[in-house]
Design an enzyme around this catalytic site. Structure first.
Site, PDB file in Angstrom:
ATOM      1  N   ALA A 111      -2.178  48.512 148.261  1.00 50.90           N
ATOM      2  CA  ALA A 111      -3.702  48.876 148.769  1.00 50.90           C
ATOM      3  C   ALA A 111      -3.866  48.987 150.050  1.00 50.90           C
ATOM      4  O   ALA A 111      -4.820  49.359 150.786  1.00 50.90           O
ATOM      5  CB  ALA A 111      -4.543  47.770 148.140  1.00 50.90           C
TER       6      ALA A 111
ATOM      7  N   LYS B 166     -17.605  56.129 125.029  1.00 52.36           N
ATOM      8  CA  LYS B 166     -16.360  56.409 125.612  1.00 52.36           C
ATOM      9  C   LYS B 166     -16.327  58.069 125.611  1.00 52.36           C
ATOM     10  O   LYS B 166     -15.926  58.786 126.709  1.00 52.36           O
ATOM     11  CB  LYS B 166     -15.174  55.964 125.077  1.00 52.36           C
ATOM     12  CG  LYS B 166     -15.060  54.328 125.536  1.00 52.36           C
ATOM     13  CD  LYS B 166     -13.910  53.674 124.456  1.00 52.36           C
ATOM     14  CE  LYS B 166     -13.998  52.043 124.845  1.00 52.36           C
ATOM     15  NZ  LYS B 166     -13.331  51.400 123.869  1.00 52.36           N
TER      16      LYS B 166
ATOM     17  N   ASP C   5     -19.216  51.810 120.246  1.00 50.75           N
ATOM     18  CA  ASP C   5     -18.095  51.734 121.465  1.00 50.75           C
ATOM     19  C   ASP C   5     -17.403  52.945 121.888  1.00 50.75           C
ATOM     20  O   ASP C   5     -17.463  53.565 123.038  1.00 50.75           O
ATOM     21  CB  ASP C   5     -17.359  50.526 121.189  1.00 50.75           C
ATOM     22  CG  ASP C   5     -16.198  50.529 122.404  1.00 50.75           C
ATOM     23  OD1 ASP C   5     -16.649  50.098 123.339  1.00 50.75           O
ATOM     24  OD2 ASP C   5     -15.060  50.851 122.207  1.00 50.75           O
TER      25      ASP C   5
ATOM     26  N   LYS D 107     -18.249  50.541 129.631  1.00 49.28           N
ATOM     27  CA  LYS D 107     -18.536  52.005 129.323  1.00 49.28           C
ATOM     28  C   LYS D 107     -20.051  52.420 128.740  1.00 49.28           C
ATOM     29  O   LYS D 107     -20.508  53.423 128.967  1.00 49.28           O
ATOM     30  CB  LYS D 107     -17.607  52.475 128.066  1.00 49.28           C
ATOM     31  CG  LYS D 107     -17.623  51.363 126.915  1.00 49.28           C
ATOM     32  CD  LYS D 107     -16.597  50.553 127.045  1.00 49.28           C
ATOM     33  CE  LYS D 107     -16.843  48.972 126.238  1.00 49.28           C
ATOM     34  NZ  LYS D 107     -15.804  48.216 125.853  1.00 49.28           N
TER      35      LYS D 107
ATOM     36  N   GLU E 111     -12.309  53.619 135.771  1.00 44.90           N
ATOM     37  CA  GLU E 111     -10.972  53.910 134.932  1.00 44.90           C
ATOM     38  C   GLU E 111     -10.990  53.315 133.607  1.00 44.90           C
ATOM     39  O   GLU E 111     -10.642  53.767 132.530  1.00 44.90           O
ATOM     40  CB  GLU E 111      -9.822  54.084 135.819  1.00 44.90           C
ATOM     41  CG  GLU E 111      -8.713  54.402 134.979  1.00 44.90           C
ATOM     42  CD  GLU E 111      -8.482  55.763 134.539  1.00 44.90           C
ATOM     43  OE1 GLU E 111      -8.698  56.799 135.603  1.00 44.90           O
ATOM     44  OE2 GLU E 111      -8.594  55.991 133.122  1.00 44.90           O
TER      45      GLU E 111
ATOM     46  N   VAL F 199     -12.389  40.474 130.555  1.00 47.61           N
ATOM     47  CA  VAL F 199     -11.746  41.125 131.602  1.00 47.61           C
ATOM     48  C   VAL F 199     -12.010  40.934 132.862  1.00 47.61           C
ATOM     49  O   VAL F 199     -11.081  41.041 133.822  1.00 47.61           O
ATOM     50  CB  VAL F 199     -12.719  42.564 131.529  1.00 47.61           C
ATOM     51  CG1 VAL F 199     -12.175  43.753 132.319  1.00 47.61           C
ATOM     52  CG2 VAL F 199     -12.398  43.186 130.185  1.00 47.61           C
TER      53      VAL F 199
ATOM     54  N   GLY G 168      -8.269  44.493 125.650  1.00 43.73           N
ATOM     55  CA  GLY G 168      -7.344  43.527 125.991  1.00 43.73           C
ATOM     56  C   GLY G 168      -7.483  43.022 127.552  1.00 43.73           C
ATOM     57  O   GLY G 168      -7.792  43.848 128.439  1.00 43.73           O
TER      58      GLY G 168
ATOM     59  N   GLY H 192      -9.176  51.709 127.982  1.00 40.62           N
ATOM     60  CA  GLY H 192      -8.708  50.469 128.561  1.00 40.62           C
ATOM     61  C   GLY H 192      -7.713  50.529 129.672  1.00 40.62           C
ATOM     62  O   GLY H 192      -7.983  51.330 130.746  1.00 40.62           O
TER      63      GLY H 192
HETATM   64  N1  HSE Z   1     -14.008  46.603 121.889  1.00 40.97           N
HETATM   65  C1  HSE Z   1     -13.369  47.669 122.627  1.00 40.97           C
HETATM   66  C2  HSE Z   1     -12.227  48.345 121.721  1.00 40.97           C
HETATM   67  C3  HSE Z   1     -12.627  47.109 123.994  1.00 40.97           C
HETATM   68  O1  HSE Z   1     -11.917  47.701 120.671  1.00 40.97           O
HETATM   69  O2  HSE Z   1     -11.631  49.286 122.319  1.00 40.97           O
HETATM   70  C4  HSE Z   1     -12.075  48.149 124.923  1.00 40.97           C
HETATM   71  O3  HSE Z   1     -13.084  49.135 125.521  1.00 40.97           O
END
Ligand code: HSE
Length: 401
Positions: A30, A199, A195, A99, A123, A11, A297, A128
């Site tokens: 911007a 979120k 994960d 996150k 955000e 990222v 990604g 993502g």
């Molecule tokens: N590992 C996470 C996913 C990356 O696969 O969604 C994005 O948060």
């Protein structure tokens, strides 16, 4: 505006690349050029777009008064938390896709940002590149929001899609997801639902204004999902997806969880496949709103990171609408208190006996001594006791919101 990128993995580097790719347009929108002055990472940056920008350490970045904003892309809580806190306390804006950090420390970091009158935006931490958080606190601000739920992990959605469409092998598909830069450094966080849980916690905290601690959120991943589950679900007219949900129930409590779930094949999120994420948000004025796009990604995530950077470049200062407080977890519901529909697969147990114990049962499939049964309107506590008593496979709940 001069910025620093801390963490130059998928990222961090993606953010730098997208900034270089679209620099003129980004500067115009911007209101000023955005320039990466430093990059901090333990690896050698030679041959990358960051060559020549390496900072010795975080102190060196914070000692430079020209740096107005730090993008934290290390991930996790350890050093990321220390660096973000130090940056905010030094009066720097911070943007992060992290996150875990936001889910666990968001209330505290938002409070520091507020005191220092700087921006702390994230955000990219949910879904993502798909805008979800800004729509929640800006475009939907006139609503009372009572639900955010959806497919929040790209890696597991990619694996489930390949299992359903191609009968693919779990381990091989996970490896491909890692190669594509979707999976977390430790992919256990993806496949065990951790994960997605983080979120959901960010969504719940934002929706309901109260810190929602990940350790209080019931979380199941996809490692127990078998080809037999997929086939039984298909026969009953459903797809299996890993669903994260934060919903205000009729009693006012917030039901928050991550579990594999059955979505009717006609459900608007049933055909959300591959690395795509989708989040449905419900408001009392607008009804349901669906957000759909790439959830992982490099460049998709960079898209959300940079839009936060641009927003801060334009507006500066604290962004008041993004705020929640830690007031304990007594707002959270106990899932076992509510009624659900679920698919149960049992061995060596008669359908009649099951019907006698659980009432509203529908036989979906029978193969040898195995039954797949859809149970409707059962108290989850009762179902959990039943399943553990007879040693059945974990049930899969229906998600129909
Ligand atoms: N590992 C996470 C996913 C990356 O696969 O969604 C994005 O948060």
């Amino acid at each position: 505006m001069k910025i620093a990128i801390v963490g130059y993995g998928v990222v961090g580097r993606g953010t730098h690349e997208l900034l270089l790719m679209n620099s003129q347009q980004i500067a115009a929108r911007a209101g000023k050029p955005i320039e990466v002055k430093y990059v901090l990472d333990t690896k050698d940056l030679a041959g990358t777009p960051a060559e020549g920008l390496a900072a010795a350490n975080m102190d060196a970045i914070l000692a430079d008064p020209e740096v107005e904003l730090v993008v934290e892309a290390i991930g996790g809580v350890g050093p990321a938390y220390t660096f973000v806190k130090a940056a905010l306390e030094s009066g720097r804006h911070v943007v992060t896709p992290n996150k875990q950090l936001v889910a666990e420390k968001g209330a505290e970091l938002l409070d520091i940002a507020r005191q220092k009158n700087v921006g702390f935006l994230f955000e990219a931490s949910v879904a993502g590149g798909t805008p979800v958080l800004h729509p929640i606190y800006q475009c939907l601000a006139a609503n009372q929001l009572d639900m955010a739920a959806g497919i929040l992990n790209g890696t597991t959605n990619y694996i489930l899609t390949k299992m359903v469409q191609e009968g693919a092998d779990f381990a091989a598909t996970l490896k491909t997801a890692q190669q594509l830069g979707y999976a977390e450094a430790d992919p256990t966080a993806d496949i065990e639902g951790i994960d997605a849980c983080r979120k959901v916690c960010v969504l719940a905290s934002l929706l309901f204004g109260r810190h929602t601690p990940p350790e209080k959120v019931f979380t199941q991943g996809i490692t127990n999902i078998t080809a037999a589950d997929v086939a039984a679900a298909d026969k009953a007219g459903y797809r299996i997806k890993l669903i994260g949900q934060a919903r205000k129930m009729q009693d006012g409590k917030v039901l928050c969880m991550v579990t594999p779930a059955l979505l009717r094949k006609t459900h608007r999120m049933a055909e959300v496949n591959d690395v795509f994420n989708a989040v449905t948000v419900h408001g009392n004025g607008v009804g349901d709103v669906l957000f759909y796009g790439r959830g992982a990604g490099d460049l998709p995530t960079a898209s959300a990171v940079l839009s936060d950077v641009m927003e801060i470049a334009r507006k500066g200062g604290n962004i008041d609408l993004v705020y929640w407080e830690d007031m304990g977890a007594d707002h959270l519901a106990n899932r076992l208190d509510y009624s659900i529909d679920a698919l149960v697969r049992v061995k060596n147990y008669s359908f009649e006996e099951m019907q006698a114990r659980l009432d509203n049962c529908e036989l979906i499939d029978q193969s040898g001594d195995e039954l797949a049964v859809l149970v409707r309107g059962v108290n989850e506590g009762v179902l959990e006791d039943f399943v553990s008593l007879i040693g059945a496979a974990p049930y899969i709940r229906v998600f129909d919101c």
